[in-house]
Design an enzyme around this catalytic site. Structure first.
Site, PDB file in Angstrom:
ATOM      1  CB  ALA A  43       0.272  35.311  51.657  1.00 35.89           C
ATOM      2  CG  ASP A  44      -0.334  36.623  58.049  1.00 38.96           C
ATOM      3  OD1 ASP A  44      -0.189  35.390  57.877  1.00 38.96           O
ATOM      4  OD2 ASP A  44       0.231  37.264  58.956  1.00 38.96           O
ATOM      5  CG  ASP A 292       7.787  38.663  64.870  1.00 43.11           C
ATOM      6  OD1 ASP A 292       8.296  37.710  65.473  1.00 43.11           O
ATOM      7  OD2 ASP A 292       6.738  38.584  64.205  1.00 43.11           O
TER       8      ASP A 292
HETATM    9  N1  ATP Z   1       0.946  46.865  76.112  1.00 39.65           N
HETATM   10  C1  ATP Z   1       2.246  47.101  75.906  1.00 39.65           C
HETATM   11  N2  ATP Z   1       2.789  48.255  76.279  1.00 39.65           N
HETATM   12  C2  ATP Z   1       4.077  48.524  76.058  1.00 39.65           C
HETATM   13  N3  ATP Z   1       4.928  47.668  75.487  1.00 39.65           N
HETATM   14  C3  ATP Z   1       4.459  46.506  75.101  1.00 39.65           C
HETATM   15  C4  ATP Z   1       3.105  46.140  75.263  1.00 39.65           C
HETATM   16  N4  ATP Z   1       2.910  44.913  74.752  1.00 39.65           N
HETATM   17  C5  ATP Z   1       4.118  44.516  74.297  1.00 39.65           C
HETATM   18  N5  ATP Z   1       5.046  45.460  74.496  1.00 39.65           N
HETATM   19  C6  ATP Z   1       6.488  45.399  74.175  1.00 39.65           C
HETATM   20  O1  ATP Z   1       6.734  44.421  73.165  1.00 39.65           O
HETATM   21  C7  ATP Z   1       7.499  43.338  73.686  1.00 39.65           C
HETATM   22  C8  ATP Z   1       7.054  42.016  73.095  1.00 39.65           C
HETATM   23  O2  ATP Z   1       5.668  41.801  73.328  1.00 39.65           O
HETATM   24  P1  ATP Z   1       5.068  40.378  73.697  1.00 39.65           P
HETATM   25  O3  ATP Z   1       5.490  39.979  75.049  1.00 39.65           O
HETATM   26  O4  ATP Z   1       3.603  40.493  73.415  1.00 39.65           O
HETATM   27  O5  ATP Z   1       5.800  39.440  72.659  1.00 39.65           O
HETATM   28  P2  ATP Z   1       5.369  38.013  72.088  1.00 39.65           P
HETATM   29  O6  ATP Z   1       4.272  37.428  72.882  1.00 39.65           O
HETATM   30  O7  ATP Z   1       6.603  37.252  71.914  1.00 39.65           O
HETATM   31  O8  ATP Z   1       4.800  38.539  70.695  1.00 39.65           O
HETATM   32  P3  ATP Z   1       4.406  37.724  69.358  1.00 39.65           P
HETATM   33  O9  ATP Z   1       3.176  37.006  69.689  1.00 39.65           O
HETATM   34  O10 ATP Z   1       4.177  38.927  68.438  1.00 39.65           O
HETATM   35  O11 ATP Z   1       5.575  36.928  68.989  1.00 39.65           O
HETATM   36  C9  ATP Z   1       7.333  43.418  75.194  1.00 39.65           C
HETATM   37  O12 ATP Z   1       8.454  42.861  75.844  1.00 39.65           O
HETATM   38  C10 ATP Z   1       7.200  44.908  75.429  1.00 39.65           C
HETATM   39  O13 ATP Z   1       8.488  45.521  75.491  1.00 39.65           O
END
Ligand code: ATP
Ligand code: NAG
Length: 709
Positions: A43-44, A292
């Site tokens: 629960a956030d 996710d």
């Molecule tokens: N600014 C952006 N513009 C377009 N696509 C994005 C952007 N940010 C994230 N994404 C898409 O979402 C995917 C996952 O984002 P991110 O790299 O932030 O994942 P993460 O750090 O593992 O996330 P989390 O912290 O939610 O687990 C990226 O590979 C990209 O395809």
């Protein structure tokens, strides 16, 4: 074009197509595939603050606090449910018996996630995330693992059952590492691919775990940490860092790069770059949950048998939409939205390729190619369904197979009745009465009979013999009490030998008929002592009491109501002690069976249900067909079984004296499934809004509308 061919080969290299598509079925037709997510739900609790407090200081929140579902496991399970097409989302997590746990189960169910394997820990707290949002968009948080950190010991057998039938398993790192290790080992043994998200707690990962996973997926900071601080600034550095993980045993590595997209280093070492797609609306609103969403979408593409580059584009589209909206769960897009964005990106890429081709010679014939069917598999399908298939298994009263003997040419014996039950459509399990059904038989004969009928053992149900008429576990003679306990323990041995998970005790004789006949405190203590001995003898079995308020053997039972039974379970104080609720017995006790299910399930103690129906006229336990007399109560019972995440099996305790018992059992199963699906629809139609307002007419009018459909 050549790129497509390479990608298709890589898809096979990642793991054979058969392996990606996993255990349950092929790509066309057949049973639905299941994507299993095992992980954390929180629960956030989101608090808006002007700034964070310094040590020793109190700052006030700017306005109301929001409580929303979170946890990577929960987000990913919901993303699978929303983005999948013909793929069932199953989620396994440990939740508390608190209101947060109820909210989480509710949300998951509303999205059509199968939560039947989620556990509500009695007395436990659900995981919580405290999220502090500052005006510039900076997010700081504290996570209290709660139940997510309190997984029970998982035996290899338990893990094998958890993963059985899944097409792939998605793991993150917000539950104890031993859970991920055990689950991955079991999945490996069944050749089910495991996708391990590295997101979550910062802790080392063993080489053995890297080898077990078909794919691991860190983001940039996780890749940096996992490789002992390797640089990850450029794409080349990312690929080099992934290479060191592969040298340790990792097979494929999928790195998310935020606004730069993602890089996949496949099992054969080939590198696939996926640029981020343009964010719809142009603005990044909230990055929470984008990872996710991305990982769930990628996993879905894989089990749908789609070539890798399409999996990547589908995932990037999901991630781009997720960052365009606020929140984790609310920002998860629908499949149609993702397909529209992915298709537009593909069209743009094709136009660019055509423009490039116009300026150079055409490709050789034969290189052109063919992932057209893959594309169609990631298209269409309409809105995600809310009618999740019923995950429960069914058993039916074995003694009912004695009736209407003229319709059965086989043997009139317990094993003959097992064979007769083999004809019941939809039946999976047999519950045996002990000792009556198993007397004089050996384990192998019973196993053979079950196998011959295509059935398995569900539970062993104790029926004490007539000579214990003056009491079994509560008999005044200590030797008879000891004999009753020994008989119950022997029943447990049978349960284990037959692979049944439950030992259900209904005692016809533990009670009294007259005022001043017994000492209630002593009667109670004897039941407590008896069950403790049984639970301790079989810690791996679920032991349950089936209470009954009254019958002709005993006018008052020692445990005459659901409330008393829950108190007894608390006094027995063993994790493997629970309750089986008999619908007819609840009605006889003047209870609403759904409310009883809610109480017992809410306490995490509902091990089984025995379903039937009846008029409850004095002195009669009718054992009529489920839902035939009290359809609205039967519907509500199904609703609450879903609500509490019931994970036992359903036993029909009916007495079809004048009906064909095979037809009757098959009808009970269909009636249950119909009401189960209707309970799901009720939820999707917003019944909880009326429940919150205690609005009876609102509910009845909703049912009226649904019936008018
Ligand atoms: N600014 C952006 N513009 C377009 N696509 C994005 C952007 N940010 C994230 N994404 C898409 O979402 C995917 C996952 O984002 P991110 O790299 O932030 O994942 P993460 O750090 O593992 O996330 P989390 O912290 O939610 O687990 C990226 O590979 C990209 O395809
Ligand atoms: C990677 O993910 C973690 C959460 O798992 C997050 O705390 C971190 O900020 C992310 N790193 C990047 C570079 O996005």
């Amino acid at each position: 074009m050549l790129l497509f061919v390479i990608a298709a080969c890589v898809a096979r290299g990642l793991g054979s197509e058969a392996r990606w598509r996993g255990g349950s079925s092929g790509s066309d037709g057949g049973a639905a595939r299941t994507l299993l997510v095992i992980g954390a739900a929180n629960a956030d609790i989101i608090v808006d603050v002007d700034r964070l407090p310094v040590a020793g200081e109190t700052v006030c929140a700017r306005d109301g606090v929001r409580v929303v579902p979170g946890g990577k496991g929960c987000n990913q399970a919901i993303a699978v449910a929303r983005l999948g097409d013909g793929v069932a989302a199953r989620f396994v997590a440990q939740l508390g018996a608190d209101s947060h746990g109820a909210m989480l189960v509710n949300t998951l169910l509303e999205h059509g996630v199968d939560v039947s394997r989620c556990v509500r820990q009695p007395g436990g707290d659900s995981g919580q995330g405290y999220v502090f949002l500052e005006p510039g968009g900076t997010v700081s948080s504290i996570v209290a693992a709660g139940a997510n950190g309190c997984w029970p010991e998982l035996t290899a057998e338990a893990c094998a059952q958890l993963v059985a039938g899944a097409s792939a398993v998605l793991l993150q790192r917000e539950v104890p590492e031993r859970v991920n290790e055990a689950v991955a080992a079991a999945a490996c043994a069944q050749r089910i691919p495991v996708l391990q998200d590295i997101g979550g707690e910062d802790r080392p990962i063993s080489d053995a775990q890297l080898r077990r996973c078909a794919l691991i997926s860190p983001n940039l900071s996780e890749l940096h940490r996992l490789t002992g601080g390797m640089p990850v600034g450029s794409d080349a550095e990312v690929v080099a860092a992934a290479g060191t993980l592969r040298a340790r045993g990792a097979r494929s590595v999928l790195i998310t790069l935020g606004a730069r997209g993602a890089i996949l280093v496949a099992e054969d070492g080939s590198v696939h770059r996926q640029p981020a797609l343009a964010v719809p609306g142009g603005a990044v609103v909230d990055e929470t949950g984008a990872g996710d969403c991305f990982r769930s979408a990628f996993a879905l593409g894989l089990i749908e048998g789609v070539p890798l580059h399409r999996c990547l584009r589908f995932a990037a589209a999901a991630g781009a939409i997720a960052v365009s909206r606020l929140g984790a769960v609310p920002s998860i897009p629908t499949r149609a939205e993702v397909e529209a964005l992915a298709d537009a990106a593909e069209d743009a890429a094709a136009a660019a390729a055509a423009a490039a081709a116009a300026a150079s010679p055409p490709p050789a014939v034969g290189a052109a190619g063919g992932d057209g069917d893959g594309a169609s598999r990631l298209r269409g399908g309409g809105a995600p369904g809310t009618d999740a298939p019923c995950p429960l298994e069914f058993a039916s009263r074995l003694n009912s197979m004695k009736d209407r003997p003229e319709l059965w040419a086989g043997e009139q014996s317990p094993l003959g009745w097992v064979a007769r039950q083999g004809q019941v459509a939809g039946l999976g399990l047999v519950d045996f009465n002990f000792p009556q059904h198993l007397d004089g038989l050996d384990v192998q004969r019973v196993r053979d009979a079950l196998a011959g009928a295509g059935l398995r053992a569900g539970a062993i149900c104790l029926r004490y013999p007539k000579r214990m008429q003056a009491g079994a576990m509560t008999h005044p003679d200590e030797r008879v009490r000891a004999e009753a306990v020994a008989m119950t323990i022997a029943a447990g041995e049978w349960a284990k030998a037959l692979g049944a998970k439950e030992l259900v005790v209904w005692s016809a004789y533990d009670g009294y008929d007259y005022s001043l006949q017994v000492d209630y405190a002593q009667l109670w203590q004897r039941v407590v002592d008896g069950f403790r001995a049984v639970c301790d003898a079989h810690p791996e079995l679920k032991v349950s009491l089936e209470f009954k308020p009254t019958d002709e053997n005993t006018r008052f039972f020692a445990v005459p109501s659901t409330g008393a039974a829950l108190l007894l379970v608390r006094d027995i104080d063993r994790p493997n002690m629970g309750l089986t609720l008999d619908l007819g017995h609840c009605l006889a006790a003047g209870e609403n069976p759904a409310q009883s299910v809610a109480m017992v399930g809410g306490a995490g103690k509902l091990f089984g249900v025995q379903l039937n129906d009846g008029y409850q006229r004095l002195g009669a336990e009718d054992g009529l067909i489920f839902g035939s007399v009290h359809p609205s109560m039967a519907l509500e019972l199904c609703f609450w079984l879903q609500q509490v995440g019931f994970d036992g099996h359903v036993y029909f305790d009916t007495f079809p004296r004048n009906e064909d018992p095979v037809r009757e059992a098959a009808y009970n199963i269909r009636a249950f499934k119909r009401l189960w699906a209707k309970a799901h629809r009720l939820r999707a139609e917003g019944v909880s809004t009326h429940m919150r307002a205690h609005d009876a007419l609102g509910v009845l009018e909703l049912l009226e509308r649904m019936e008018g459909e």
